[in-house]
Scaffold this motif. Sequence first.
Motif, short mmCIF file in Angstrom:
data_model
loop_
_atom_site.label_atom_id
_atom_site.label_comp_id
_atom_site.label_asym_id
_atom_site.label_seq_id
_atom_site.Cartn_x
_atom_site.Cartn_y
_atom_site.Cartn_z
N GLN A 21 0.77 -1.25 -0.06
CA GLN A 21 -0.15 -0.12 -0.04
C GLN A 21 0.76 1.26 -0.07
OE1 GLN A 21 -2.62 -0.45 3.42
NE2 GLN A 21 -4.22 -1.42 2.06
N ILE A 22 2.08 1.16 0.69
CA ILE A 22 2.90 2.12 0.80
C ILE A 22 3.87 2.45 -0.37
CG2 ILE A 22 4.58 3.62 2.26
CD1 ILE A 22 2.89 2.29 4.41
N TRP A 23 4.66 1.45 -0.56
CA TRP A 23 5.92 1.31 -1.38
C TRP A 23 5.83 0.74 -2.75
CZ3 TRP A 23 10.03 4.42 0.42
CH2 TRP A 23 10.04 4.51 1.73
N LYS A 24 6.50 1.13 -3.57
CA LYS A 24 6.60 0.22 -4.97
C LYS A 24 8.26 -0.03 -4.83
CE LYS A 24 4.71 1.35 -8.82
NZ LYS A 24 4.21 0.12 -9.43
N TRP A 25 8.61 -1.21 -5.14
CA TRP A 25 9.97 -1.52 -5.28
C TRP A 25 10.36 -2.15 -6.89
CZ3 TRP A 25 11.04 -6.65 -6.30
CH2 TRP A 25 10.10 -7.50 -5.89
N ILE A 26 11.73 -1.84 -7.26
CA ILE A 26 12.25 -2.14 -8.37
C ILE A 26 13.27 -2.99 -8.33
CG2 ILE A 26 12.73 -1.77 -10.78
CD1 ILE A 26 10.93 0.97 -10.48
N ALA A 27 13.56 -4.41 -8.45
CA ALA A 27 14.81 -4.84 -8.39
C ALA A 27 15.64 -4.69 -9.65
CB ALA A 27 14.61 -6.21 -7.86
N MET A 28 16.88 -4.35 -9.67
CA MET A 28 17.61 -4.14 -10.85
C MET A 28 19.00 -4.48 -10.43
SD MET A 28 17.81 0.00 -10.96
CE MET A 28 16.18 0.10 -9.83
#
Length: 541
Positions: A91-98
């Motif tokens: 609900q709070i964070w969006k994460w992108i692994a790269m």
Amino acid sequence: MLMQSQLDPLPRDLPFRIVSETIGRGAYASIKKAIPPKATNPVFAVKFIHKAYAVKHGRISAKQLAMEVSLHSHIGQHPNIIEWFATGEDQIWKWIAMEYAEGGDLFDKIEADVGVSEDIAHFYFSQMISAVSYMHSKGVGHRDIKPENILLSDTGNLKIADFGLATLFEYNGKTKLSTTMCGSPPYIAPEVITCSRSTQSRNAPKSPGYSANLADIWSCGVVLFVLLVGNTPWDEPTAASWEFEEYNGKRGHSTDDLWQRLPKSVLSLLRGMMNTETSQRFSFQQIKAHPWYTRKNALLTPDGKITDQLSLATRMLEGLHIDFSQQPVASQRLSQNQDAMDVDSNQPPRFSFTQPEAPIHDVTFDFERPPRANLASFSASQPINSKTARPLSGNAFDSLADEPSMSQFAPTPSVPFSLTQHARRFRDIVPNYSLTRFFSHLSSNLLLQLISDALHQLNVPVPPVTQMQLQNHAGWIKVKTIDGRHCSLHGDIVVDTYVTGEVELFEVRFVKIKGDPLEWRRFFKDVVILCKDGVYIPGGS
């Protein structure tokens, strides 16, 4: 008052383990290192975006956040683009692994006001053009090409990062123009500023927009210019800059000293890429057909890779040099009577940015500092004794004189034999940590006073010396200023005890948090020159 985002913990049910504090930060996002849940390799980077803060304070819509993920995954399969791995959100964070660029900033390894050799500039320019032309073939424009977003792998290859401002300018054969203000003033194309001003002014004629792909080509031209001379051609491409006005008025035939230092063979390429008439600006086809682009280069394979990592690394390290006979480079920094904490609010850019200048928070202990030299210089390709944290074959360097960052202080910079004799790859010679550091034989009080005096001379506000000392460090100075191109420059100067078999010293690390890495390098050089009486040089008088 604390921002709400500081109180929001990161997601718990993550498919990886976080293994670092913050290693990079934007206005509404932070980047941390992570590893698989039941393994120690590979190490990758995860960008955490606080969704509510980004939308409320960053003027970034939820659609734009989704666009970053979509576009990065669409183009993240090129050898010179940071690879996209996965994404998720709560609900709070969006994460992108790269992919994690282990080599750090490319421009941290380039001497300010000097640049690199033609071969090195050509090598990295070729890789950049390969990456950006690939993006454009997929219909994606980056819109924020600048040194902060140009990183290195541990083998020395270029990696383009940060797709937070990317856009899809072509889809199913149809093209669209952009109207969003994007980029950094020295690297931005003039039509982007013209478009932004036309949308903000009631009296100005309305611009239909700009082509994101053509704006990228302009920015690539500026990056090539900086590679070759170590400085940008202007503060910004507007009438506020006399350098740009002359360049524009003389159709690229500038009399400025920086242009005179460029190789003659590259001038027509730069003029073509930085043509203010977008209809006449070079395409990638024209760039790749230009004689300077097709020149022979012993560092470059036909498929755009490094022929000799060690030769490239050696030449880059030898290119870093601090001349103590020089005076600090003049720059437009803060006046002494201005509060350093008011930089963002009292020194607005002369045109608006799409991302806010004020970050989510500015917590000292949350930011991972570059490792200290006595623990950082060990080659990852050498076996390590886990108890002593030293290579099983011996010390990474036999004395402080062999530490990579020390070569920049020698009268004639050269790479220590201890680094080259067992080196297998680029990172074994050019470390992944920043080389903006020096060592001092002074007492902590004298050293802090010397640094404080230097900062005052550069018109950088600092607290009293008594407030610089922290429990776990000999000194810690927060730097918040404006660089020579009128852009924000934030970082820390961290002082720690360094004990060797030779002598007890203090290590002074300059840690950039936000800003152009080349400008941070220039700032570091200015301070070091003013502190030259306190700089320890092995074997020096």
